[in-house]
Design an enzyme around this catalytic site. Structure first.
Site, PDB file in Angstrom:
ATOM      1  N   TYR A   1      -7.101  10.768  -4.834  1.00  8.33           N
ATOM      2  CA  TYR A   1      -7.503  10.790  -3.426  1.00  8.33           C
ATOM      3  C   TYR A   1      -7.992   9.412  -2.973  1.00  8.33           C
ATOM      4  O   TYR A   1      -8.723   8.723  -3.683  1.00  8.33           O
ATOM      5  CB  TYR A   1      -8.568  11.863  -3.157  1.00  8.33           C
ATOM      6  CG  TYR A   1      -9.755  11.911  -4.087  1.00  8.33           C
ATOM      7  CD1 TYR A   1     -10.978  11.384  -3.712  1.00  8.33           C
ATOM      8  CD2 TYR A   1      -9.654  12.516  -5.340  1.00  8.33           C
ATOM      9  CE1 TYR A   1     -12.075  11.446  -4.552  1.00  8.33           C
ATOM     10  CE2 TYR A   1     -10.747  12.587  -6.192  1.00  8.33           C
ATOM     11  CZ  TYR A   1     -11.957  12.045  -5.787  1.00  8.33           C
ATOM     12  OH  TYR A   1     -13.047  12.107  -6.626  1.00  8.33           O
TER      13      TYR A   1
ATOM     14  N   HIS B   1     -16.741  20.741  -2.120  1.00 10.24           N
ATOM     15  CA  HIS B   1     -17.555  19.602  -1.713  1.00 10.24           C
ATOM     16  C   HIS B   1     -17.068  19.063  -0.376  1.00 10.24           C
ATOM     17  O   HIS B   1     -15.879  18.811  -0.203  1.00 10.24           O
ATOM     18  CB  HIS B   1     -17.467  18.482  -2.754  1.00 10.24           C
ATOM     19  CG  HIS B   1     -17.719  18.928  -4.157  1.00 10.24           C
ATOM     20  ND1 HIS B   1     -17.079  18.372  -5.240  1.00 10.24           N
ATOM     21  CD2 HIS B   1     -18.548  19.887  -4.664  1.00 10.24           C
ATOM     22  CE1 HIS B   1     -17.497  18.962  -6.355  1.00 10.24           C
ATOM     23  NE2 HIS B   1     -18.387  19.875  -6.031  1.00 10.24           N
TER      24      HIS B   1
END
Length: 470
Positions: free
Chosen positions: A134, A71
């Site tokens: 993240y 992605h």
């Protein structure tokens, strides 16, 4: 776990531009371990972009072999592992020569990676109970532009530790396209304000009409209007170049002109700085020699004290101060600007051809600045990634008065320069019937700083001759 301890904080470059691996110091004992997963001051000192994270996400994975991706989103990521271990794979899905470049590495708690906007992100867990964390510098939006790549793409040829045929992959990830069918993510947009002005026209000629460059006039986008923060998806923009300004120096001394000057030269810049600050945008703002009073000896450096004499100069000084509040800013300070449309050089050339012998001010000293050179300097600062701050940009060479320049125009157009006579500023405006703004007598700007970046300002005489030939 002992192999994760004892590392020094250090960045490691990868074949993908902007993709940086960081080794992280992890401190532990019999009780467990501790690390600074993200430390802005230390990491930016080592060259990491101050990317301004706004959200922290964690993906927990039960089983070994969990595989997700590939992605690419329109924001930056700081990826790390809280527990467990992953095999990470990144593919550049941005427009440009590195499109399709691949990088792989194992990540455990002692390692993190900065993933720039548009680089495809994927991973496969190598240990049970892996927590993949993240930081991102934008909030998810359905209007954002994404790109996806199939985990099994033959061009990327990622050597997954556990074959994809043996792991569970979501149906959505299985359906992602091959590299040949991926639409690359375009660069962050550049917005040029004041597109119809003389500098705006020069910027269009210099930057071109690529899809990611947007040119607008104030009629098309008023940055002082209510709701400007929602007028664009500003996270899609990387640069705003403010080529708009109120430049009617004398009219600025009237009540209506004063309000217009402050609105365009100060209020608008403050609004742009807020937008730039909130969205990680680089703001380029064009300044003026009028922020100084012109009483100083020698050339003015970028850090000389402001002392504007009139409303125009005061509004420009306020705009400079506002622009400085944007962490990523370039203030390009110019003098005596010459571009398309009506200007001093064209007026003198017209007078010469019509046989008129003008009286021209001789006690104001400076250098001309051609809009093509300003556009070149702006492009240069952005391309080389020069340190943020203020840069003087004018022609190089001799310091001249307006009368000297007028005589040179006469000479270059085949007319007798002796036809130009000198007059002082006071004498020139002695019989004025409308408000007149005070002018700085010394408008010479020091060019040391811009030259140190590798930009070579053109000699003023050569630039003037080229302008008249064109």
């Amino acid at each position: 776990m002992s192999d994760i301890f004892g590392k020094q904080l250090q960045p490691i470059e990868t074949p993908i531009p902007g993709l940086l691996v960081f080794e992280l110091p992890v401190h532990g004992d019999s009780r467990g371990w501790f690390k600074e997963n993200w430390q802005r001051e230390k990491m930016t000192a080592l060259g990491l972009e101050d990317f301004g994270p706004v959200q922290n996400n964690i993906s927990f994975n039960d089983a070994v072999g969990t595989t997700r991706g590939i992605h690419a989103e329109p924001w930056d990521k700081w990826v790390s592992v809280a527990t467990g271990r992953i095999f990470g794979a990144w593919v550049d899905l941005r427009e440009g020569p590195s499109f399709g470049a691949v990088f792989t590495i194992e990540i455990d708690p002692s390692r993190a990676i900065f993933v720039p906007r548009g680089v495809g992100n994927s991973y496969q867990t190598l240990a049970p109970d892996t927590a993949y964390a993240y930081l991102v510098n934008d909030h998810w939006s359905p209007a954002a532009e994404y790109a996806f790549l199939n985990l099994a793409d033959e061009s990327a040829a990622i050597e997954w530790p556990i074959p994809l045929s043996e792991v569970e992959i979501s149906e959505k990830d299985k359906a992602h396209p091959r590299l040949a069918d991926v639409t690359p993510i375009a660069p962050r947009k550049t917005l040029v304000l004041g597109a119809a002005g003389q500098l705006g026209l020069a910027l269009r000629a210099r930057l071109g009409d690529a899809d990611h460059i947007e040119y607008v006039t104030r009629a098309e986008l008023d940055v002082t209007a209510p709701g400007i923060a929602d007028a664009r998806r500003w996270r899609d923009y990387g640069t705003i170049i403010n080529a708009a300004a109120y430049t009617a120096v004398d009219t600025a001394e009237t009540p209506e002109g004063r309000a217009s000057a402050w609105q365009a030269n100060a209020t608008a810049v403050a609004a742009l700085a807020r937008i730039a600050n909130d969205n990680g945008i680089t703001l380029v703002h064009v300044s003026s020699d009028y922020v100084f009073d012109g009483t100083g000896d020698g050339a003015y450096a970028e850090d000389a004290a402001f002392a504007p004499l009139g409303v125009y100069g005061q509004s420009k000084a306020a705009g400079d101060l506002a622009a400085q509040t944007a962490p990523r800013h370039y203030i390009v300070r110019t003098s005596w600007v010459i571009g398309e449309g009506k200007n001093f050089v064209r007026t003198m050339a017209s007078l010469a051809e019509r046989g008129i012998d003008p009286s021209v001010v001789s006690d104001q000293i400076g250098r001309l600045t051609f809009t093509t050179d300003i556009a070149d300097a702006i492009a240069h600062l952005l391309v080389v990634g020069a340190a943020y701050g203020t840069y003087n940009v004018t022609s190089a060479g001799a310091e001249l008065s307006w009368a000297d320049i007028a005589r040179e125009v006469y000479r270059l157009t085949g007319n007798d320069p002796a036809r130009v006579s000198d007059v002082t500023t006071a004498e020139y405006f002695a019989n004025a019937t409308t408000p007149v703004s005070p002018r700085p007598l010394n408008s010479v700007l020091d060019l040391t700083k811009i030259s140190a970046t590798g930009f070579a300002p053109r000699d003023g005489g050569e630039a003037l001759a080229a302008y008249l030939r064109s």
